[in-house]
Design an enzyme around this catalytic site. Sequence first.
Site, PDB file in Angstrom:
ATOM      1  N   LYS A  32     -18.495   6.827 -36.551  1.00  0.00           N
ATOM      2  CA  LYS A  32     -17.587   7.961 -36.339  1.00  0.00           C
ATOM      3  C   LYS A  32     -17.219   8.617 -37.668  1.00  0.00           C
ATOM      4  O   LYS A  32     -17.222   9.847 -37.794  1.00  0.00           O
ATOM      5  CB  LYS A  32     -16.318   7.494 -35.616  1.00  0.00           C
ATOM      6  CG  LYS A  32     -16.544   7.099 -34.176  1.00  0.00           C
ATOM      7  CD  LYS A  32     -15.275   6.536 -33.565  1.00  0.00           C
ATOM      8  CE  LYS A  32     -15.496   6.124 -32.128  1.00  0.00           C
ATOM      9  NZ  LYS A  32     -14.263   5.622 -31.503  1.00  0.00           N
ATOM     10  N   CYS A  40     -12.060   5.157 -36.828  1.00  0.00           N
ATOM     11  CA  CYS A  40     -11.552   3.906 -36.249  1.00  0.00           C
ATOM     12  C   CYS A  40     -12.195   3.643 -34.896  1.00  0.00           C
ATOM     13  O   CYS A  40     -12.552   4.582 -34.189  1.00  0.00           O
ATOM     14  CB  CYS A  40     -10.039   3.985 -36.013  1.00  0.00           C
ATOM     15  SG  CYS A  40      -9.063   4.356 -37.443  1.00  0.00           S
ATOM     16  N   ASP A  41     -12.278   2.386 -34.558  1.00  0.00           N
ATOM     17  CA  ASP A  41     -12.664   2.021 -33.200  1.00  0.00           C
ATOM     18  C   ASP A  41     -11.983   0.709 -32.851  1.00  0.00           C
ATOM     19  O   ASP A  41     -12.019  -0.241 -33.628  1.00  0.00           O
ATOM     20  CB  ASP A  41     -14.166   1.882 -33.043  1.00  0.00           C
ATOM     21  CG  ASP A  41     -14.553   1.944 -31.578  1.00  0.00           C
ATOM     22  OD1 ASP A  41     -14.727   3.065 -31.065  1.00  0.00           O
ATOM     23  OD2 ASP A  41     -14.630   0.880 -30.937  1.00  0.00           O
ATOM     24  N   THR A  42     -11.365   0.672 -31.681  1.00  0.00           N
ATOM     25  CA  THR A  42     -10.641  -0.511 -31.233  1.00  0.00           C
ATOM     26  C   THR A  42     -11.357  -1.117 -30.036  1.00  0.00           C
ATOM     27  O   THR A  42     -11.710  -0.407 -29.094  1.00  0.00           O
ATOM     28  CB  THR A  42      -9.191  -0.145 -30.840  1.00  0.00           C
ATOM     29  OG1 THR A  42      -8.544   0.422 -31.983  1.00  0.00           O
ATOM     30  CG2 THR A  42      -8.413  -1.367 -30.382  1.00  0.00           C
TER      31      THR A  42
END
Length: 182
Positions: free
Chosen positions: A50, A66-68
């Site tokens: 991203k 970010c990635d959660t």
Amino acid sequence: MYVLASASPRRRELLKQILPDFAVVPAKGDEQVNLSLFPEQIACSLAERKCDEVFALRPHDTVIGCDTIVVFDGEILGKPKDAADAVHTLRKLSGKTHYVITGVCVRRGDKKLVRYDRTEVRFNALTDEFISSYVAGGSPLDKASSYGIQDEGVVKEYYGSYTNVVGLPVKLVKDMLESVCQ
């Protein structure tokens, strides 16, 4: 200029705690992952993708991606497909412990950092009545693993960063920005 590569309203609110002024340019890339990787590697890989996508559009800016992900019994739980899927996930997590991992990538010029934060979360034992009412309220439908830590009655306790569970580990991001901007 700082740029957040996410459309998440929760991430925007959290980032305002450390950056008063930033642009939002959501990444549009696919989120397919190599499931043979460790969950931390998956979260970091998605965050880096991203960040790199938006950095290609904004190469003179500092980009935050970010990635959660949520991991329960070795399974990665995503956002629910529909209300029935949310009910199924909440029943699965009821009274049990899982992990929330957020990968973060910060890129400025030729500097790039990729890190993650991990928080252990334990659910309350949820009744079918509570789950039905909670899902009907709509909150779980746009969140990984069908819940928000900020929603009353769901989480019993957690160990680690609260803001990580919301979707942006504020302290980690602040530290990364300070390192990349030196």
